[in-house]
Scaffold this motif. Structure first.
Motif, PDB file in Angstrom:
ATOM      1  N   ARG A   1      15.550  -4.661  -6.812  1.00 47.80           N
ATOM      2  CA  ARG A   1      15.087  -3.792  -7.891  1.00 47.80           C
ATOM      3  C   ARG A   1      15.262  -4.454  -9.255  1.00 47.80           C
ATOM      4  NH1 ARG A   1      17.469   2.136  -5.908  1.00 47.80           N
ATOM      5  NH2 ARG A   1      16.368   2.154  -3.899  1.00 47.80           N
TER       6      ARG A   1
ATOM      7  N   PRO B   1       8.673  -2.818  -9.656  1.00 46.78           N
ATOM      8  CA  PRO B   1       8.983  -1.686  -8.774  1.00 46.78           C
ATOM      9  C   PRO B   1       8.051  -1.561  -7.576  1.00 46.78           C
ATOM     10  CG  PRO B   1       9.170  -1.005 -11.056  1.00 46.78           C
ATOM     11  CD  PRO B   1       8.603  -2.394 -11.073  1.00 46.78           C
ATOM     12  N   GLU B   2       6.759  -1.821  -7.770  1.00 51.77           N
ATOM     13  CA  GLU B   2       5.806  -1.652  -6.676  1.00 51.77           C
ATOM     14  C   GLU B   2       5.970  -2.705  -5.583  1.00 51.77           C
ATOM     15  OE1 GLU B   2       3.785  -4.078  -9.924  1.00 51.77           O
ATOM     16  OE2 GLU B   2       5.045  -2.270  -9.794  1.00 51.77           O
ATOM     17  N   GLU B   3       6.778  -3.728  -5.819  1.00 51.67           N
ATOM     18  CA  GLU B   3       6.998  -4.773  -4.820  1.00 51.67           C
ATOM     19  C   GLU B   3       8.390  -4.695  -4.204  1.00 51.67           C
ATOM     20  OE1 GLU B   3       6.101  -8.602  -6.415  1.00 51.67           O
ATOM     21  OE2 GLU B   3       4.132  -7.999  -7.182  1.00 51.67           O
TER      22      GLU B   3
ATOM     23  N   GLY C   1       5.787   0.720   2.983  1.00 53.18           N
ATOM     24  CA  GLY C   1       4.565   1.342   2.499  1.00 53.18           C
ATOM     25  C   GLY C   1       4.115   2.463   3.407  1.00 53.18           C
TER      26      GLY C   1
ATOM     27  N   ASN D   1       0.838  -1.194   0.000  1.00 52.20           N
ATOM     28  CA  ASN D   1       0.000   0.000   0.000  1.00 52.20           C
ATOM     29  C   ASN D   1       0.875   1.247   0.000  1.00 52.20           C
ATOM     30  OD1 ASN D   1      -1.903   1.951   0.374  1.00 52.20           O
ATOM     31  ND2 ASN D   1      -2.424   1.366   2.457  1.00 52.20           N
ATOM     32  N   ARG D   2       0.794   2.020  -1.090  1.00 52.89           N
ATOM     33  CA  ARG D   2       1.571   3.259  -1.176  1.00 52.89           C
ATOM     34  C   ARG D   2       0.573   4.404  -1.354  1.00 52.89           C
ATOM     35  NH1 ARG D   2       6.889   1.974  -1.909  1.00 52.89           N
ATOM     36  NH2 ARG D   2       7.384  -0.024  -2.847  1.00 52.89           N
TER      37      ARG D   2
ATOM     38  N   ARG E   1       8.838   8.063  -7.251  1.00 58.44           N
ATOM     39  CA  ARG E   1       7.722   7.482  -8.000  1.00 58.44           C
ATOM     40  C   ARG E   1       7.908   5.988  -8.238  1.00 58.44           C
ATOM     41  NH1 ARG E   1       3.039  10.567  -8.480  1.00 58.44           N
ATOM     42  NH2 ARG E   1       3.538  12.710  -9.056  1.00 58.44           N
ATOM     43  N   ARG E   2       9.151   5.561  -8.411  1.00 59.85           N
ATOM     44  CA  ARG E   2       9.383   4.186  -8.838  1.00 59.85           C
ATOM     45  C   ARG E   2       9.394   3.194  -7.691  1.00 59.85           C
ATOM     46  NH1 ARG E   2      14.294   1.793 -12.591  1.00 59.85           N
ATOM     47  NH2 ARG E   2      13.185  -0.092 -13.259  1.00 59.85           N
ATOM     48  N   PHE E   3      10.218   3.441  -6.680  1.00 55.86           N
ATOM     49  CA  PHE E   3      10.347   2.481  -5.584  1.00 55.86           C
ATOM     50  C   PHE E   3       9.757   2.971  -4.269  1.00 55.86           C
ATOM     51  CE2 PHE E   3      14.057   1.588  -8.389  1.00 55.86           C
ATOM     52  CZ  PHE E   3      13.637   0.348  -8.838  1.00 55.86           C
ATOM     53  N   GLY E   4       9.342   4.225  -4.216  1.00 55.91           N
ATOM     54  CA  GLY E   4       8.727   4.733  -2.997  1.00 55.91           C
ATOM     55  C   GLY E   4       9.703   5.152  -1.921  1.00 55.91           C
TER      56      GLY E   4
END
Length: 256
Positions: free
Chosen positions: A95, A100-102, A71, A2-3, A185-188
């Motif tokens: 990476r 990226p979202e994981e 997150g 969750n981001r 934006r990519r990895f948070g």
């Protein structure tokens, strides 16, 4: 993972280019420690293999501890809650293994150091994780000692420590003011950007030169092998390679 999003802006308009980082509410969020993410056996082997490749290219690379971002949530009073876990640098290899979202991001701090000739930037030396890249003084945040909280005071202390280790400029942590909070934006990854009281540009040059001599004699070498001063966003164009957050931070700083 969750981001949650921060405040929207022009970059969120459909079809508009999305810049590398977004600005979040600059209040220091609440930090909630969690267990490190579970990796599969294959991921563990691949992380170790990729780390061996990294250290073969740069033996000075250190698998140091860092605060990984799992997150963001919202608390009842609207503040951000950062879910984090202690990990080490080698797990940045995820990476290359996951979407990226994981991939866990990281928490880092920087210091905006104004002088009479512009904001101070430094170029990473060959021994750093980003050789040749220009950025603000700062670095990845390490997990606090056992039993100690991760909070605003800890972030300020870390920022002040990075500043003196990289430039030789010594300020009390209490003199640093949280100026901006960014999320990649990519990895948070979360960047806590602190504003320092102004100092003389000539003093910064002298302190950095003295520090470089001392660190070279000690066999470690400087973390920043060069420093420069940026008086405007346009002047940043002369910097060859920069941290992804730098152009947006310059735009906001010089606009305000």
């Amino acid at each position: 993972m969750n981001r949650t999003a921060g405040r929207s802006g022009p970059e969120d308009v459909p079809g508009a280019a999305r810049p590398p980082v977004e600005f979040l509410d600059a209040r220091v969020p609440v930090f909630a420690e969690r267990a490190a993410p579970v990796l599969s056996s294959w991921e563990e082997r691949e992380v170790d293999r990729l780390w061996e490749e990294t250290t073969a290219r740069n033996p000075a690379t250190f698998d140091g501890p860092l605060v990984a971002v799992l997150g963001l949530d919202r608390s009842g009073d609207g503040r951000l809650v950062v879910r984090w876990a202690p990990m080490t640098y080698r797990y940045r290899a995820l990476r290359r293994l996951r979407p990226p979202e994981e991939v866990p991001g990281s928490v880092f701090v920087t210091v905006l150091l104004p002088t009479d000739v512009g904001l101070v930037v430094g170029r990473g030396s060959p021994a750093t994780a980003a050789p040749g890249r220009w950025s603000l003084p700062g670095g990845a945040v390490e997990p606090p000692s056992a039993g100690e909280p991760l909070n605003a005071a800890e972030l300020r202390r870390h920022a002040a420590r990075e500043l003196v280790e990289e430039t030789g400029v010594r300020v009390a942590a209490e003199e640093l003011r949280l100026w901006a909070l960014t999320r990649g934006r990519r990895f948070g990854s979360l960047g806590f950007h602190f504003l320092c009281p102004p100092v003389s540009g000539a003093l910064v040059r002298r302190l950095h030169a003295d520090l470089s001599v001392t660190q070279t004699k000690a066999g470690t070498g400087p973390e920043l092998d060069a420093i420069d001063f940026v008086p405007s966003p346009a002047a940043a164009g002369r910097l060859a390679a920069t941290a992804d957050y730098l152009p947006q931070l310059f735009d906001r700083y010089f606009a305000t």
